[in-house]
Design a protein around this motif. Structure first.
Motif, short mmCIF file in Angstrom:
data_model
loop_
_atom_site.label_atom_id
_atom_site.label_comp_id
_atom_site.label_asym_id
_atom_site.label_seq_id
_atom_site.Cartn_x
_atom_site.Cartn_y
_atom_site.Cartn_z
N LEU A 80 0.83 -1.21 0.00
CA LEU A 80 0.00 0.00 0.00
C LEU A 80 0.87 1.26 0.00
N ILE A 81 1.95 1.23 0.77
CA ILE A 81 2.87 2.37 0.78
C ILE A 81 3.48 2.57 -0.61
N LEU A 83 2.36 1.58 -3.47
CA LEU A 83 1.33 1.99 -4.43
C LEU A 83 1.12 3.50 -4.36
N ASN A 84 1.17 4.03 -3.17
CA ASN A 84 0.97 5.47 -2.96
C ASN A 84 2.21 6.28 -3.33
N LYS A 85 3.38 5.81 -2.91
CA LYS A 85 4.62 6.58 -3.10
C LYS A 85 5.40 6.17 -4.36
N HIS A 86 5.06 5.04 -4.94
CA HIS A 86 5.81 4.46 -6.06
C HIS A 86 7.19 4.03 -5.57
N PHE A 87 7.83 3.16 -6.32
CA PHE A 87 9.13 2.66 -5.89
C PHE A 87 10.20 3.72 -6.10
N ALA A 88 11.32 3.54 -5.43
CA ALA A 88 12.43 4.49 -5.51
C ALA A 88 13.69 3.73 -5.90
N ASP A 89 14.69 4.46 -6.33
CA ASP A 89 15.96 3.84 -6.67
C ASP A 89 16.86 3.66 -5.46
N ASN A 90 16.47 4.30 -4.35
CA ASN A 90 17.22 4.16 -3.11
C ASN A 90 16.27 4.45 -1.95
N LYS A 104 -0.70 4.42 9.26
CA LYS A 104 -1.85 4.89 8.49
C LYS A 104 -2.54 3.72 7.80
N TYR A 105 -1.77 2.89 7.11
CA TYR A 105 -2.38 1.79 6.36
C TYR A 105 -2.86 0.67 7.28
#
Length: 178
Positions: A80-81, A83-90, A104-105
């Motif tokens: 869920l996190i 999905l909301n924030k999208h993946f990151a490279d780091n 929150k979730y």
């Protein structure tokens, strides 16, 4: 009995949160790097292991079914996190931010459980634990389809709803196996 469910749910979620916080200490939010497909596969291997253990009754690794349900809960919240924030490279969030998002979730999952538990009259208590596993695997298959369709659903719930259901079924499994 609904009051029991509320407390049991909160107890399992507190146990999951404690493990999440400990793993954040050890690894920080390294899961931020996971792309959606990889996270779905992580959920899949945990659910598949539960099903294998249920069918064979034999574990070669010294962990039972309940820890896998706990893992599904935590990875569902991570999903869920992500999905909301999208993946990151780091790793791009602090441990405190990760815990805040987790809370929150977890709260959202609890509130959904209350609504569904009311409407379904605690039916989960009369189900077989193995049915939770099958439903979780079904939700994962649906997530895979939605991912292949770039998250677009014509008549179905989205990926987020499937993550929420995975969390709730896994909590019920953890409650039943305690």
């Amino acid at each position: 009995m609904a009051q029991d469910t509320q407390q049991q749910f909160k107890d399992v979620m507190a146990e999951c949160r404690e493990l999440f916080v400990k793993k954040l200490h050890d690894y920080s939010a390294s899961w931020r790097i996971l792309r959606p497909y990889s996270l779905t596969d992580q959920l899949f291997i945990k659910a598949k292991r539960i099903r294998t253990l249920e069918i064979t009754g034999k574990a070669m690794v010294n962990e039972g079914i309940r820890p896998e349900f706990i893992g599904l809960i935590n990875y569902g919240i991570i999903g869920l996190i992500q999905l909301n924030k999208h993946f990151a490279d780091n790793v791009d969030i602090t441990n405190e931010e990760a815990i805040e998002l987790y809370d929150k979730y977890a709260k959202d999952a609890y509130e959904l459980m209350l609504k569904k538990n009311h409407d379904y009259a605690e039916a989960w208590r009369d189900m077989r634990v193995s049915s939770y596993t099958d439903f979780i695997l079904t939700k994962i298959a649906r997530i895979k389809e939605l991912e292949d369709n770039h998250g677009k659903a014509l008549a179905s719930e989205g990926i987020d709803a499937n993550y929420m259901d995975i969390i709730n079924y896994a909590v019920f499994g953890a409650i039943r196996l305690k």
